[in-house]
Design a protein around this motif. Structure first.
Motif, PDB file in Angstrom:
ATOM      1  N   GLY A  19     -17.960   6.154  -1.601  1.00  0.00           N
ATOM      2  CA  GLY A  19     -17.059   6.292  -2.744  1.00  0.00           C
ATOM      3  C   GLY A  19     -16.938   4.962  -3.428  1.00  0.00           C
TER       4      GLY A  19
ATOM      5  N   PRO B 166      -4.808  11.895   6.228  1.00  0.00           N
ATOM      6  CA  PRO B 166      -6.011  11.341   5.618  1.00  0.00           C
ATOM      7  C   PRO B 166      -6.815  10.511   6.620  1.00  0.00           C
ATOM      8  CG  PRO B 166      -4.064  10.802   4.322  1.00  0.00           C
ATOM      9  CD  PRO B 166      -3.590  11.385   5.603  1.00  0.00           C
ATOM     10  N   MET B 167      -8.114  10.669   6.564  1.00  0.00           N
ATOM     11  CA  MET B 167      -8.994   9.926   7.438  1.00  0.00           C
ATOM     12  C   MET B 167      -9.556   8.686   6.733  1.00  0.00           C
ATOM     13  SD  MET B 167      -9.079  11.417  10.247  1.00  0.00           S
ATOM     14  CE  MET B 167      -8.051  12.792  10.679  1.00  0.00           C
ATOM     15  N   ARG B 168      -9.392   8.640   5.415  1.00  0.00           N
ATOM     16  CA  ARG B 168      -9.939   7.518   4.648  1.00  0.00           C
ATOM     17  C   ARG B 168      -8.793   6.799   3.956  1.00  0.00           C
ATOM     18  NH1 ARG B 168     -13.420   7.920   7.477  1.00  0.00           N
ATOM     19  NH2 ARG B 168     -15.613   8.438   7.185  1.00  0.00           N
ATOM     20  N   PRO B 169      -8.884   5.483   3.848  1.00  0.00           N
ATOM     21  CA  PRO B 169      -7.755   4.711   3.310  1.00  0.00           C
ATOM     22  C   PRO B 169      -7.618   4.885   1.806  1.00  0.00           C
ATOM     23  CG  PRO B 169      -9.610   3.277   3.673  1.00  0.00           C
ATOM     24  CD  PRO B 169     -10.026   4.627   4.172  1.00  0.00           C
ATOM     25  N   LEU B 170      -6.440   4.497   1.322  1.00  0.00           N
ATOM     26  CA  LEU B 170      -6.160   4.566  -0.104  1.00  0.00           C
ATOM     27  C   LEU B 170      -6.823   3.398  -0.826  1.00  0.00           C
ATOM     28  CD1 LEU B 170      -4.463   6.055  -2.171  1.00  0.00           C
ATOM     29  CD2 LEU B 170      -2.587   4.522  -1.630  1.00  0.00           C
ATOM     30  N   ARG B 171      -6.808   2.242  -0.181  1.00  0.00           N
ATOM     31  CA  ARG B 171      -7.382   1.047  -0.798  1.00  0.00           C
ATOM     32  C   ARG B 171      -8.359   0.420   0.184  1.00  0.00           C
ATOM     33  NH1 ARG B 171      -2.822  -1.397  -4.591  1.00  0.00           N
ATOM     34  NH2 ARG B 171      -4.675  -1.503  -5.860  1.00  0.00           N
ATOM     35  N   LEU B 172      -9.403  -0.112  -0.396  1.00  0.00           N
ATOM     36  CA  LEU B 172     -10.473  -0.659   0.426  1.00  0.00           C
ATOM     37  C   LEU B 172     -10.615  -2.136   0.101  1.00  0.00           C
ATOM     38  CD1 LEU B 172     -12.371   1.056   2.230  1.00  0.00           C
ATOM     39  CD2 LEU B 172     -14.066   0.871   0.436  1.00  0.00           C
ATOM     40  N   PHE B 173     -10.885  -2.936   1.129  1.00  0.00           N
ATOM     41  CA  PHE B 173     -11.176  -4.342   0.862  1.00  0.00           C
ATOM     42  C   PHE B 173     -12.687  -4.524   0.779  1.00  0.00           C
ATOM     43  CE2 PHE B 173      -6.930  -4.832   2.710  1.00  0.00           C
ATOM     44  CZ  PHE B 173      -6.350  -5.525   1.664  1.00  0.00           C
TER      45      PHE B 173
ATOM     46  N   TYR C 128      -9.736   3.557  -3.429  1.00  0.00           N
ATOM     47  CA  TYR C 128     -10.884   4.179  -2.774  1.00  0.00           C
ATOM     48  C   TYR C 128     -10.839   5.685  -3.024  1.00  0.00           C
ATOM     49  CZ  TYR C 128     -14.253   5.078   0.959  1.00  0.00           C
ATOM     50  OH  TYR C 128     -15.362   5.474   1.679  1.00  0.00           O
TER      51      TYR C 128
ATOM     52  N   PRO D  44     -12.433   8.522  -1.897  1.00  0.00           N
ATOM     53  CA  PRO D  44     -12.229   9.513  -0.833  1.00  0.00           C
ATOM     54  C   PRO D  44     -10.798   9.511  -0.303  1.00  0.00           C
ATOM     55  CG  PRO D  44     -14.288   8.358  -0.512  1.00  0.00           C
ATOM     56  CD  PRO D  44     -13.607   7.673  -1.643  1.00  0.00           C
TER      57      PRO D  44
ATOM     58  N   LEU E  53      -6.457  -0.022   3.696  1.00  0.00           N
ATOM     59  CA  LEU E  53      -5.045   0.260   3.977  1.00  0.00           C
ATOM     60  C   LEU E  53      -4.753   1.696   3.588  1.00  0.00           C
ATOM     61  CD1 LEU E  53      -3.500  -2.916   2.329  1.00  0.00           C
ATOM     62  CD2 LEU E  53      -3.886  -2.557   4.755  1.00  0.00           C
ATOM     63  N   PHE E  54      -4.031   2.376   4.483  1.00  0.00           N
ATOM     64  CA  PHE E  54      -3.579   3.727   4.136  1.00  0.00           C
ATOM     65  C   PHE E  54      -2.228   3.621   3.441  1.00  0.00           C
ATOM     66  CE2 PHE E  54      -6.447   4.336   7.640  1.00  0.00           C
ATOM     67  CZ  PHE E  54      -7.132   5.479   7.317  1.00  0.00           C
ATOM     68  N   GLY E  55      -1.883   4.635   2.714  1.00  0.00           N
ATOM     69  CA  GLY E  55      -0.595   4.609   1.997  1.00  0.00           C
ATOM     70  C   GLY E  55       0.565   4.679   2.969  1.00  0.00           C
TER      71      GLY E  55
ATOM     72  N   GLU F 292      -8.066  12.589  -0.347  1.00  0.00           N
ATOM     73  CA  GLU F 292      -7.370  13.095   0.831  1.00  0.00           C
ATOM     74  C   GLU F 292      -5.859  13.052   0.672  1.00  0.00           C
ATOM     75  OE1 GLU F 292     -10.458  12.671   4.397  1.00  0.00           O
ATOM     76  OE2 GLU F 292      -9.211  10.925   4.074  1.00  0.00           O
TER      77      GLU F 292
ATOM     78  N   ILE G 121      -9.308  -2.489  -3.473  1.00  0.00           N
ATOM     79  CA  ILE G 121      -9.651  -1.635  -4.595  1.00  0.00           C
ATOM     80  C   ILE G 121      -9.338  -0.178  -4.245  1.00  0.00           C
ATOM     81  CG2 ILE G 121     -11.392  -3.121  -5.633  1.00  0.00           C
ATOM     82  CD1 ILE G 121     -13.482  -1.678  -3.999  1.00  0.00           C
TER      83      ILE G 121
ATOM     84  N   ALA H 198       0.836  -1.203   0.000  1.00  0.00           N
ATOM     85  CA  ALA H 198       0.000   0.000   0.000  1.00  0.00           C
ATOM     86  C   ALA H 198       0.870   1.252   0.000  1.00  0.00           C
ATOM     87  CB  ALA H 198      -0.932  -0.002   1.207  1.00  0.00           C
ATOM     88  N   SER H 199       2.009   1.196   0.717  1.00  0.00           N
ATOM     89  CA  SER H 199       2.908   2.350   0.744  1.00  0.00           C
ATOM     90  C   SER H 199       3.539   2.570  -0.620  1.00  0.00           C
ATOM     91  CB  SER H 199       4.003   2.146   1.791  1.00  0.00           C
ATOM     92  OG  SER H 199       3.418   2.072   3.068  1.00  0.00           O
TER      93      SER H 199
ATOM     94  N   ALA I 232       1.044   4.090  -2.804  1.00  0.00           N
ATOM     95  CA  ALA I 232       0.882   5.496  -2.437  1.00  0.00           C
ATOM     96  C   ALA I 232       2.008   6.332  -3.033  1.00  0.00           C
ATOM     97  CB  ALA I 232       0.843   5.637  -0.922  1.00  0.00           C
TER      98      ALA I 232
ATOM     99  N   ARG J 165      -0.170   1.633   8.117  1.00  0.00           N
ATOM    100  CA  ARG J 165      -1.410   2.190   8.630  1.00  0.00           C
ATOM    101  C   ARG J 165      -2.615   1.400   8.114  1.00  0.00           C
ATOM    102  NH1 ARG J 165       2.525   6.002   8.391  1.00  0.00           N
ATOM    103  NH2 ARG J 165       2.628   5.644   6.150  1.00  0.00           N
TER     104      ARG J 165
ATOM    105  N   PRO K 113     -18.844   3.809   4.420  1.00  0.00           N
ATOM    106  CA  PRO K 113     -17.661   4.054   3.574  1.00  0.00           C
ATOM    107  C   PRO K 113     -17.750   3.464   2.176  1.00  0.00           C
ATOM    108  CG  PRO K 113     -16.990   3.465   5.784  1.00  0.00           C
ATOM    109  CD  PRO K 113     -18.484   3.332   5.758  1.00  0.00           C
TER     110      PRO K 113
END
Lengths: 263, 485
Positions: B366, B388-395, A108, A110, B483-485, A114, A106, A72-73, A76, B460, B362
């Motif tokens: 989006g 950021p309060m919302r993750p980059l990728r969603l499961f 996301y 939002p 998952l956040f970046g 951000e 996938i 994920a990093s 990013a 994160r 969530p």
């Protein structure tokens, strides 16, 4: 074996007469690829200085996660570079495969917003498999209207030297900055202009022990332009859409030079 | 088990729909029974409807066994109306169908004539394929009057039909000349409406199974063509013709559908779509070629195509676009073309963009939609300076994780995901997101408590506890949502 090659490349860089010769050859070359489309600045002087101003636009750059959990990093980081490459608001293409999206999650909207990357700039293409993904990539990199393309290939078994050379040529022709996300350091030779290894770095906590801004630990593994490999911890400034130095609470050596092989 | 339908032979032996299968077997021991499959019947009818598409674009299905064709403005292509009917009947009968056809000025009248004219009054004929093949005389429907039809043709249901018959009204002719008001008073207003429709006094439009296209360019062949390159050349001609017509109208199409009618009844449809209206001949042709190249089963001309048609379902206004001084198209246009090309190759559902949803759940707030769809643009709600309060990728769906928390309703301390243990160093939360109880019938749903956590390596994660401890669930599960970046 390829690490040996890398070491010998490093050796050339660190041996002054050879390095000088290399610079002369570069100067003779027909419009160095970095000159034609300009450079992609990180917005962080310490980092740009290491790369003589930034990464070449209109070239292929590879991004690898340091471990499976850092994917994920790595994604990013690729998106951050894409956001900077398309600072004028140009569209960004994100190609991925079904398997990768299942495994890594996938994208996301939002969350992208951000990160400082307007989601309406991104076109997401999901290919059924890796081969289709590479086909889409090589077609789209030729489309000069794009600002950047993020190509998520997974194991990238099919992205061999020929395939990556093809991507590099297309990128050089159109000026699209291509960022290839591969999830294994399979040491396949590639024609990429640079290769980065990315890991998550602990963020500087906010008040109340909340996780802070996105921290990344970057290491440049290879650079065609001759920049030396280095490791560096950076932070992503979501508001400026630029990299910044982490506001560390404790002093930490910001840049650690890799020891070169030659005495 | 009951008999649903019988064939001609069975009918002549005295079997009829509606009788018990056991009775039928008792009468005719050698009867062959096949399980009734209404879906297969519907499919067959649909394929016949598709086939009838070559006569008129406006075809409606009259379940379970009828089709209504609106041939307004189409008859001249076949000489006259009789020519069209003759061609239609010949094709269907050659295909092994038993048909009854009627031609009338309104759909209800034609339907009544076809269904109830029948053998009794010599309306429409049953034709055996052999007879037709031998004779090949054009079929002309016998002129018949709707006045001679039985009152059943009104389709009023058993009760009211019996009432009509008891009143001595057996034929529609008996009803036609009577004053309508007493009829309505005695048999209901519906009877009068239906009567007016069947008599052709009131016209109702049919609802076609497919909206007729804005523009249609057919090309018929006297001899079926079997060579693929000739088919492509014809398609190119049609696209050029369409391009000129669109330019004349100042319009463009987003969808282009090419239908290839094979002489043995098989139909191939090639459909391409573009993100913006276009009338660029080269572009449309390129997309068609790409479409043909990516077909799972390549075009098989078999005995040859006898009709190739290009439809443009919707024409939209499209002004003249100007290229810049170098003759280049604008970059945005280039990207739109790229999206079209990828959409044709991979399928339009695989080229997507991000959209916002009017929800605080969530995964509903989006999501991605096909690139052509209109979207609500996403905006970030983060205050400047905040992470950021919302993750980059969603499961999707969220992945279940084992979590250790100090107290059951407290933040996570340690969790296990994909066989690896992560120690939570910093966290933020809970961000409590309630279920959309106003949308649910039971008014319930579990509340989610979201936590933004960072592990010892700086990775994160976005975790949530599904259900409030104690009040909603005795032992709530934990999930990793993103998952956040």
């Amino acid at each position: 074996m390829s690490s040996e090659i890398e070491q010998s490349v490093n050796m050339i860089d660190s041996y002054p007469p050879l390095a000088r010769l290399k610079r002369q050859i570069d100067a003779l070359g027909p419009a160095a690829s970095s000159g034609r489309w300009g450079l992609l600045s990180f917005g962080l002087e310490a980092l740009d200085a290491r790369l003589d101003g930034g990464l070449a636009k209109g070239a292929v750059h590879e991004v690898l996660p340091a471990s499976g959990l850092d994917a994920a990093s790595a994604a990013a980081f690729a998106l951050m570079l894409a956001a900077r490459a398309g600072a004028e608001g140009g569209p960004i293409l994100w190609v991925s495969t079904d398997a990768e999206l299942r495994r890594q999650g996938i994208p996301y909207g939002p969350g992208l917003a951000e990160l400082g990357l307007a989601p309406d700039r991104i076109m997401l293409v999901t290919a059924p498999d890796e081969l289709a993904c590479l086909k889409v990539a090589s077609d789209s990199i030729g489309c000069a209207g794009l600002a950047a393309a993020v190509i998520e290939t997974g194991t990238a078994k099919r992205l061999d030297l020929t395939a990556s050379r093809r991507l590099a040529l297309a990128a050089e022709k159109s000026g699209v900055t291509a960022l290839v996300l591969r999830n294994s350091d399979s040491m396949i030779a590639s024609a990429a202009a640079s290769r980065w290894q990315v890991a998550a770095a602990p963020s500087v906590p906010l008040a109340g022990q909340a996780p802070g801004r996105t921290g990344l630990s970057l290491s440049l593994v290879r650079h065609r332009g001759g920049a030396r490999p280095f490791d560096m911890c950076v932070e992503w400034d979501h508001d400026r859409t630029a990299f910044s130095e982490p506001a560390l609470l404790r002093p930490v050596p910001a840049i650690v030079e890799r020891r070169s092989m030659v005495a | 088990m009951r008999v649903m339908a019988v064939d001609e032979v069975a009918l002549s032996l005295g079997l009829a729909p509606g009788m018990m299968l056991a009775d039928a077997r008792a009468r005719v021991p050698e009867v062959q029974a096949v399980t009734h499959d209404p879906e297969a019947d519907a499919r067959l009818l649909d394929s016949i409807a598709e086939e009838c598409d070559r006569y008129t674009p406006s075809v409606a299905v009259d379940s379970p066994d009828g089709l209504i064709l609106d041939i307004t403005g189409c008859a001249h292509l076949w000489g006259d109306e009789a020519g069209l009917v003759s061609a239609l009947v010949t094709r269907l009968v050659d295909g092994g169908m038993t048909v009854r056809v009627a031609l009338a000025e309104t759909p209800d009248k034609a339907r009544a004539l076809a269904r109830h004219g029948g053998e009794l009054l010599r309306a429409g004929r049953r034709l055996s394929p052999n007879r037709l093949n031998e004779a090949r005389t054009p079929y002309v429907p016998a002129p018949l009057s709707v006045h001679d039809l039985p009152v059943v043709a009104l389709g009023l249901g058993e009760e009211r039909t019996t009432a009509l018959k008891r009143a001595g009204l057996t034929l529609l002719g008996d009803l036609a000349n009577r004053p309508r008001v007493p009829l309505a008073a005695r048999f209901g207003p519906e009877a009068v409406t239906k009567l007016a429709r069947v008599l052709g006094e009131e016209d109702v439009r049919i609802t076609p199974r497919r909206t007729p296209p804005a523009l249609s360019f057919p090309r018929r062949f006297a001899e079926p063509v079997a060579r693929t390159d000739f088919v492509l050349a014809t398609l190119a001609d049609l696209v050029r013709e369409a391009g000129e017509e669109l330019a004349r109208r100042g319009a463009g199409g987003r969808d282009f559908v090419s239908t290839l009618f094979r002489s043995d009844g098989a139909i191939h449809t090639l459909r391409i779509g573009t993100g913006q209206p276009t009338r660029d001949v080269d572009l449309v042709l390129r997309l068609f070629r790409e479409r043909i190249d990516t077909l799972d089963d390549p075009l098989d001309p078999g005995f040859g195509y006898d009709l190739i048609r290009l439809d443009i379902p919707v024409a939209e206004a499209l002004g003249v676009t100007q290229t810049d001084l170098d003759g280049n198209t604008a970059p945005t246009r280039e990207v739109a073309l790229l999206a079209d090309r990828l959409g044709v190759r991979l399928g339009q559902a695989r080229v997507r963009r991000f959209a916002a949803g009017d929800s605080h759940i969530p995964e509903c707030a989006g999501f991605t939609v096909p690139a052509h769809a209109p979207v609500l643009p996403l905006t970030a709600h983060r205050a400047a300076g905040d992470p950021p309060m919302r993750p980059l990728r969603l499961f999707e769906p969220p992945q279940i994780v084992d979590v250790i928390a100090e107290v059951p309703d407290g933040p996570p301390r340690r969790f296990r995901w994909r066989r690896q243990t992560h120690d939570v160093i910093t966290f933020e939360g809970p961000e409590r997101i309630a279920a959309e109880w106003w949308k649910r019938k039971d008014g319930g749903g579990l509340t989610r408590d979201y936590f933004r956590v960072e592990d010892s390596q700086g990775r994160r994660f976005w975790l949530f506890r599904h259900g409030l401890y104690g009040t909603e669930k005795p032992n709530p599960d934990w999930y990793l949502h993103g998952l956040f970046g």
